[in-house]
Design a protein around this motif. Sequence first.
Motif, PDB file in Angstrom:
ATOM      1  N   ARG A  64       0.813  -1.218   0.000  1.00 30.61           N
ATOM      2  CA  ARG A  64       0.000   0.000   0.000  1.00 30.61           C
ATOM      3  C   ARG A  64       0.843   1.264   0.000  1.00 30.61           C
ATOM      4  N   VAL A  65       2.070   1.159   0.396  1.00 35.08           N
ATOM      5  CA  VAL A  65       3.019   2.282   0.311  1.00 35.08           C
ATOM      6  C   VAL A  65       4.253   1.774  -0.422  1.00 35.08           C
ATOM      7  N   GLN A  66       4.564   2.392  -1.538  1.00 34.11           N
ATOM      8  CA  GLN A  66       5.726   1.996  -2.322  1.00 34.11           C
ATOM      9  C   GLN A  66       6.574   3.229  -2.604  1.00 34.11           C
ATOM     10  N   THR A 124       7.127   8.446  -3.781  1.00 34.29           N
ATOM     11  CA  THR A 124       6.369   7.535  -2.926  1.00 34.29           C
ATOM     12  C   THR A 124       4.906   7.564  -3.348  1.00 34.29           C
ATOM     13  N   VAL A 125       4.337   6.370  -3.507  1.00 34.28           N
ATOM     14  CA  VAL A 125       2.922   6.212  -3.833  1.00 34.28           C
ATOM     15  C   VAL A 125       2.248   5.556  -2.634  1.00 34.28           C
ATOM     16  N   ALA A 126       1.320   6.292  -2.001  1.00 33.80           N
ATOM     17  CA  ALA A 126       0.638   5.790  -0.815  1.00 33.80           C
ATOM     18  C   ALA A 126      -0.838   5.627  -1.109  1.00 33.80           C
ATOM     19  N   GLU A 127      -1.350   4.416  -0.893  1.00 34.07           N
ATOM     20  CA  GLU A 127      -2.776   4.156  -1.078  1.00 34.07           C
ATOM     21  C   GLU A 127      -3.478   4.516   0.225  1.00 34.07           C
ATOM     22  N   ILE A 128      -4.137   5.684   0.266  1.00 31.98           N
ATOM     23  CA  ILE A 128      -4.758   6.159   1.497  1.00 31.98           C
ATOM     24  C   ILE A 128      -6.159   5.579   1.687  1.00 31.98           C
ATOM     25  N   ALA A 129      -6.754   5.098   0.617  1.00 30.84           N
ATOM     26  CA  ALA A 129      -8.031   4.386   0.648  1.00 30.84           C
ATOM     27  C   ALA A 129      -8.169   3.695  -0.701  1.00 30.84           C
ATOM     28  N   ASP A 186      -8.637   3.043  -4.268  1.00 28.19           N
ATOM     29  CA  ASP A 186      -8.628   3.917  -5.442  1.00 28.19           C
ATOM     30  C   ASP A 186      -8.319   5.372  -5.108  1.00 28.19           C
ATOM     31  N   ASN A 187      -7.736   5.606  -3.946  1.00 27.37           N
ATOM     32  CA  ASN A 187      -7.297   6.953  -3.560  1.00 27.37           C
ATOM     33  C   ASN A 187      -5.816   6.904  -3.207  1.00 27.37           C
ATOM     34  N   HIS A 188      -5.026   7.747  -3.869  1.00 28.38           N
ATOM     35  CA  HIS A 188      -3.578   7.699  -3.694  1.00 28.38           C
ATOM     36  C   HIS A 188      -3.020   9.095  -3.476  1.00 28.38           C
ATOM     37  N   LEU A 189      -1.964   9.131  -2.699  1.00 26.78           N
ATOM     38  CA  LEU A 189      -1.169  10.341  -2.529  1.00 26.78           C
ATOM     39  C   LEU A 189       0.224  10.040  -3.079  1.00 26.78           C
ATOM     40  N   VAL A 190       0.662  10.875  -4.010  1.00 23.33           N
ATOM     41  CA  VAL A 190       1.969  10.686  -4.647  1.00 23.33           C
ATOM     42  C   VAL A 190       2.812  11.926  -4.366  1.00 23.33           C
ATOM     43  N   PHE A 191       4.021  11.725  -3.898  1.00 25.26           N
ATOM     44  CA  PHE A 191       4.910  12.864  -3.666  1.00 25.26           C
ATOM     45  C   PHE A 191       6.345  12.419  -3.914  1.00 25.26           C
ATOM     46  N   GLY A 192       7.189  13.390  -4.264  1.00 29.75           N
ATOM     47  CA  GLY A 192       8.569  13.027  -4.571  1.00 29.75           C
ATOM     48  C   GLY A 192       9.426  14.239  -4.843  1.00 29.75           C
ATOM     49  N   ALA A 193      10.677  13.967  -5.200  1.00 31.47           N
ATOM     50  CA  ALA A 193      11.653  15.020  -5.466  1.00 31.47           C
ATOM     51  C   ALA A 193      12.647  14.528  -6.510  1.00 31.47           C
ATOM     52  N   GLU A 194      13.300  15.481  -7.197  1.00 34.37           N
ATOM     53  CA  GLU A 194      14.261  15.165  -8.256  1.00 34.37           C
ATOM     54  C   GLU A 194      15.434  16.131  -8.196  1.00 34.37           C
ATOM     55  N   HIS A 195      16.565  15.660  -8.660  1.00 35.06           N
ATOM     56  CA  HIS A 195      17.727  16.527  -8.883  1.00 35.06           C
ATOM     57  C   HIS A 195      18.369  16.110 -10.194  1.00 35.06           C
ATOM     58  N   GLN A 196      18.490  17.070 -11.102  1.00 42.38           N
ATOM     59  CA  GLN A 196      18.932  16.765 -12.467  1.00 42.38           C
ATOM     60  C   GLN A 196      20.047  17.707 -12.885  1.00 42.38           C
ATOM     61  N   ILE A 220       3.722  17.061  -5.467  1.00 39.40           N
ATOM     62  CA  ILE A 220       2.754  16.292  -4.696  1.00 39.40           C
ATOM     63  C   ILE A 220       1.484  16.178  -5.529  1.00 39.40           C
ATOM     64  N   GLU A 221       0.819  15.025  -5.420  1.00 38.18           N
ATOM     65  CA  GLU A 221      -0.362  14.760  -6.236  1.00 38.18           C
ATOM     66  C   GLU A 221      -1.382  13.969  -5.435  1.00 38.18           C
ATOM     67  N   LEU A 222      -2.640  14.323  -5.616  1.00 36.33           N
ATOM     68  CA  LEU A 222      -3.742  13.577  -5.036  1.00 36.33           C
ATOM     69  C   LEU A 222      -4.560  12.962  -6.157  1.00 36.33           C
ATOM     70  N   GLN A 223      -4.775  11.650  -6.070  1.00 36.17           N
ATOM     71  CA  GLN A 223      -5.646  10.950  -7.006  1.00 36.17           C
ATOM     72  C   GLN A 223      -6.761  10.310  -6.194  1.00 36.17           C
ATOM     73  N   SER A 224      -7.994  10.739  -6.451  1.00 37.93           N
ATOM     74  CA  SER A 224      -9.091  10.262  -5.620  1.00 37.93           C
ATOM     75  C   SER A 224     -10.235   9.745  -6.480  1.00 37.93           C
ATOM     76  N   ALA A 225     -11.034   8.859  -5.871  1.00 36.39           N
ATOM     77  CA  ALA A 225     -12.210   8.300  -6.531  1.00 36.39           C
ATOM     78  C   ALA A 225     -13.319   8.170  -5.496  1.00 36.39           C
ATOM     79  N   LEU A 226     -14.545   8.472  -5.903  1.00 37.52           N
ATOM     80  CA  LEU A 226     -15.691   8.391  -5.017  1.00 37.52           C
ATOM     81  C   LEU A 226     -16.765   7.549  -5.686  1.00 37.52           C
TER      82      LEU A 226
END
Length: 694
Positions: A353-355, A390-395, A397-407, A427-433
């Motif tokens: 559920r958290v990757q 990081t992809v976290a399944e908070i419920a 079909d509901n996910h919170l995605v956040f991360g960082a980059e250096h290029q 940071i990103e929120l993907q939700s479904a109801l």
Amino acid sequence: MSASSLSGVYRRSLLASTVLASLGSVGLTTPSCAQQSASPNLLPPIRIAPPPDRTTDSRPPSHRAASRSRRVARSAPRHPPVTETPVPGTMGSTVVSPTGVVTPARQLASSITIVTEKDIQTQQYRTVPDILRTAPGLNVLQAGGPGAQTSVFMRGTNANHTKVILDGIDIGDPGNANGAFDYAHLLAADIQQMEILRGPQSGLYGSDAIGGVISIITKKGEGPPRATASIESGSFKTFNQTLGLSGSEKNFNYAVNVAHLHAGDVPVTPPELLPPGRQAIGNNYDNMTYSTKLGVDLNENLTVNSVVRYTDAMLLFTGDGGFPSTPNATQSTHAVQQLFNREEAVWSLFDGRVQSYFGVNYTNSRGYDAGPGSPVTTTTGERLKFDWRTVAEIARDNHLVFGAEHQTDRIDTTDLAAKNGNKAGFIELQSALANRLFLVANVRQDSNDLFGERMTYRVAPAIIVPITETKLKASYGTGFKAPSLSQLFRDFPTFNFFANRNLKPEDSRGYDAGFEQPLFNDRVRFGSTYFHNDITNLIDYNATFTSLVNVNSATTEGTETFVSAQITERFGIRADYTFTRAVNAATGMQLLRRPKEKWSATATWLPLDALTLSATVLRVNDWIDVTRDGSISGIVAPGYTLVNLRGDYAVNDQVKVFGRIDNLFDARYQNPTGFLAPGLAIFGGIRVASYGVR
């Protein structure tokens, strides 16, 4: 270097190449493309061609990815079952590029075209430009046959306004004059799925994603060892081969592929451009591409993945010389070596559920150019990128995605060595109801060593209406394109041309809205989407043509309409129509190389279990262009219509013979102006596959 009809010109003059490439901002030339996607571990294998039979796993893809070692496989069936005729671009697949999370396409507001491994096999695509030609919202220009410079315009934006990703690797070339990517050398033999994501995407992907993102996912090994090989020959002295080995064993999966594409004599130069008595010389292209994708489950929670792709290609072509310019009597040489690499660790918690994904990406693109009487020039573009997501399944079909980059990007030529760095967080929120209402919202902050801060975002809601099952969708997003290292630092004092260290990024705001309607249990689906983009701070010449400045603006808008139908289990069809209006916002004049209308239709039929037939019609209407040497602008290039036929027959479950006819009616056209497109061509070959048993 510029990316289409100027391919001959830039080899005559480094100044012409750099300056003309910069003009892609206002549609005066044709650049190419460019940046990042989801990790290769995210996307589950897409099996449409009958694979070795295996036990099913009903868990979500993200959970399966965390415990691949539990999978059980059996040997291949002697006679693969008959499946429904594939309808290209249908919405039944899962995708990852719109959000970074494996998601059914029906749940997304994004305008996206999906091309699967089965589509590639059925349509016998050999290169990425072949795949993109019929995609809605895109215009593809290739200055000759295979290997010639190739540009893609998405929704009327510039060719360097599209980000290109391969297995999570940004493969844009920092060494190109406008920071764009030349699609010409990407072969299709190892592609598992391609996702063409349209609309501003900088909220997740950063620079270059004004028009959209093209994400390429290569094949991943699963099940018993599987060896494949193919050989093909035909018109233009074509001789192609592929060889692949893939599979998995306990906690280890592997896929190794080699592809060779050769076209020995492709007519490219229009006879009317040649001096009296001079014979045209056909292009000669050779491409060797080697790729590997490996994965190891170190334990239930930790996986490491590796992707390596290397291409060595050479094109012999006819360049231009003299004033006024004419095609040269002897050929020029353009050679490239491209290395794309990603090393990745995936840490899974709470039953997947958290990757968390930790990646190191390295790309190195080196180009060699030599023409009659000209010295050899070498340009190297290099990118090193560290990313965490990081992809976290908070419920469900509901996910919170956040991360960082250096290029860090670098360019190294005979007269320039420069670099630039960029740090970003998102940071990103993907939700479904209730499986009816869906929302994706993201925001990203970039901090660039040269131009400072940029914040971008995207909001994309979708709703599926009860009873009718109509999907209503919309999106609004911002984007930007950072100036290239060449635009910032490369001077040509001999020609009184100097780079501008103070260039700012090109900015955009765009939105779209549309619907999709399924009928007859989704055997028929149709829909339409309206899009609009406003782009400012476009990079162009100054008034004296001695440098580049942020001066222009553009507006692009239009509609993308489609209908797909699975008429019977053995016959399916899909048709797409795109209308694009792309203009200079200050003058109202149409931008170059953006045809207003394009439509295509592809039908696939299985008259017998072992026989698959396919036909495609592509129509591209007139567009505004420049002459081959770039000296005259505003000419009208006539449109063209192509008809292509495909067929393959399974002799048994291990041997398949195939054939194709391109440009059935031998349409003679130039795309871009000054470069002949290939005429009627016939190809045939054989493919073999062997499944291991364990």
